[in-house]
Design a protein around this motif. Sequence first.
Motif, PDB file in Angstrom:
ATOM      1  N   LYS A 129     -18.089  -0.144  -2.155  1.00  0.00           N
ATOM      2  CA  LYS A 129     -17.800  -1.127  -3.209  1.00  0.00           C
ATOM      3  C   LYS A 129     -16.346  -1.607  -3.183  1.00  0.00           C
ATOM      4  CE  LYS A 129     -21.315   0.630  -6.381  1.00  0.00           C
ATOM      5  NZ  LYS A 129     -21.571   1.203  -7.743  1.00  0.00           N
ATOM      6  N   ARG A 145     -19.004  -2.218   6.403  1.00  0.00           N
ATOM      7  CA  ARG A 145     -19.289  -2.340   4.967  1.00  0.00           C
ATOM      8  C   ARG A 145     -19.654  -0.991   4.369  1.00  0.00           C
ATOM      9  NH1 ARG A 145     -23.108  -7.698   5.421  1.00  0.00           N
ATOM     10  NH2 ARG A 145     -21.446  -9.213   5.798  1.00  0.00           N
ATOM     11  N   LYS A 170     -19.102 -14.936   1.373  1.00  0.00           N
ATOM     12  CA  LYS A 170     -18.152 -14.425   2.369  1.00  0.00           C
ATOM     13  C   LYS A 170     -17.248 -15.524   2.922  1.00  0.00           C
ATOM     14  CE  LYS A 170     -21.263 -10.703   3.605  1.00  0.00           C
ATOM     15  NZ  LYS A 170     -22.235 -11.108   2.552  1.00  0.00           N
ATOM     16  N   HIS A 208     -15.177  -9.008   1.561  1.00  0.00           N
ATOM     17  CA  HIS A 208     -15.318  -9.436   2.953  1.00  0.00           C
ATOM     18  C   HIS A 208     -15.197 -10.950   3.050  1.00  0.00           C
ATOM     19  CE1 HIS A 208     -17.763  -9.130   6.951  1.00  0.00           C
ATOM     20  NE2 HIS A 208     -16.513  -9.504   7.127  1.00  0.00           N
ATOM     21  N   SER A 260     -10.275   4.059   2.882  1.00  0.00           N
ATOM     22  CA  SER A 260     -11.424   3.349   2.318  1.00  0.00           C
ATOM     23  C   SER A 260     -11.482   3.424   0.798  1.00  0.00           C
ATOM     24  CB  SER A 260     -12.726   3.920   2.895  1.00  0.00           C
ATOM     25  OG  SER A 260     -12.881   5.286   2.526  1.00  0.00           O
ATOM     26  N   LEU A 277     -14.875  -3.091  -0.782  1.00  0.00           N
ATOM     27  CA  LEU A 277     -14.678  -4.126   0.224  1.00  0.00           C
ATOM     28  C   LEU A 277     -14.882  -5.520  -0.341  1.00  0.00           C
ATOM     29  CD1 LEU A 277     -14.226  -4.853   3.233  1.00  0.00           C
ATOM     30  CD2 LEU A 277     -16.710  -4.775   3.511  1.00  0.00           C
ATOM     31  N   VAL A 287     -20.848  -5.123  11.505  1.00  0.00           N
ATOM     32  CA  VAL A 287     -20.460  -5.408  10.126  1.00  0.00           C
ATOM     33  C   VAL A 287     -21.055  -4.390   9.164  1.00  0.00           C
ATOM     34  CG1 VAL A 287     -20.780  -7.053   8.239  1.00  0.00           C
ATOM     35  CG2 VAL A 287     -20.005  -7.854  10.455  1.00  0.00           C
ATOM     36  N   ASP A 288     -22.287  -3.970   9.408  1.00  0.00           N
ATOM     37  CA  ASP A 288     -22.956  -3.049   8.486  1.00  0.00           C
ATOM     38  C   ASP A 288     -22.234  -1.712   8.390  1.00  0.00           C
ATOM     39  OD1 ASP A 288     -24.855  -4.916   7.897  1.00  0.00           O
ATOM     40  OD2 ASP A 288     -26.316  -4.188   9.363  1.00  0.00           O
TER      41      ASP A 288
END
Length: 389
Positions: free
Chosen positions: A182, A177, A314, A186, A158, A184, A173-174
Amino acid sequence: MMVHNGYNNYTKKGLGIVKIGRYICSICKTPLEEERAFWEKLKDDIKDWSKSFYQILRTNNVSYYGISDLMSMIYPKSKDTIFREHQFDMDMLTITPPPRSSTFQVISYDEQFPKKGRTQQFRLTIFDFNSRTPIADEIFSTINANIVLDFFERNVDSTIPTFLVTDLKPKFVDCIRGFFGKNLIHQYCLLHLNKRITNDFPKESTIEQLLNEYLLLGIFYDRDEEITSLRSLLLEEKQMKGKRGYSDWLKCARSAFYDYVHELKLQRRRINTKMPMRTYSEAKLHFEKLMDNYENFDKAIKKRLKMISKHWDKFTAFYHYDNVPCTNNLIENYFSITLKNQQKKQLRTERGIVNQLKLGGWKKSGGIKYQGKTIFEILSNLRLFLKPG
């Protein structure tokens, strides 16, 4: 000098019998036997050939009964023997993923829902875009945010800036994320967006509905030729609407339009090109025109436009980076290779599902390419030991 003392028989069912000479030392009376390494090597060669043979057939969805029937013509083995040998080989099989970039990674994530008999299973897959191979592919008996988070923690770094492509399902998704923070970027899959747009319209659409559908499909893809064709048909529809024979005209007009769309698709195939994408500025301008006409659309179109507007960043993330995908096509193709939809319910055990995933992943990475001896080359070694005549 050694004194010959008969021979020992070594038998392999279905393969043959070899006689190995016995001798006794005339001085110390020690019994000895001739070297039989050639026989052991022959059996090892047969075993290695069988291993690859089973894997190739299982990758192509041949049943154990079918493999047993084929082997009865070559080297007879029962279904249960083949199953045990194949299961042992699959337990030993490990797929080593290729090295990934340590500065910027492009990955896809998706879920599939096979069944173990009547029990629902959950397949989580992370796919590397650059190497076209799976990073992780596992089966779970249940799924929740903690399982998804642990799956990512075990398989993905990550701390590296990550471009992640997913479908439009917002369930976990949450947590994903939150895992990347920061780092990522998407991207929502445009293919899944187009599928939802298509499902918003009836199958037997009017020309006006078809035009609205292609206006939405043309936000990110260049559909100007289809839109121009539909606008000319719309003028005819306005003249025909309410008149006798309108229903027959509409069927013919729809059929002619679909033939035209198919011909455009064939033209792209002939020159080996894909559906052209709009530039970011073209996509934004096209979308703004649709939003300016927002009040004239029906409820379903308004809902879809709101969704696109809400997640615009997105849907357009791929415009801002080089050599990144805008769809989840790679992982969808991988799913179709490893576990087709019509086969999900046929896998009765979890080990059967895992084996199928392993074989598919190995095939995708180029692992199933037999380069050893053929069965005839192996068996030709026995000719030296046949009796004269």
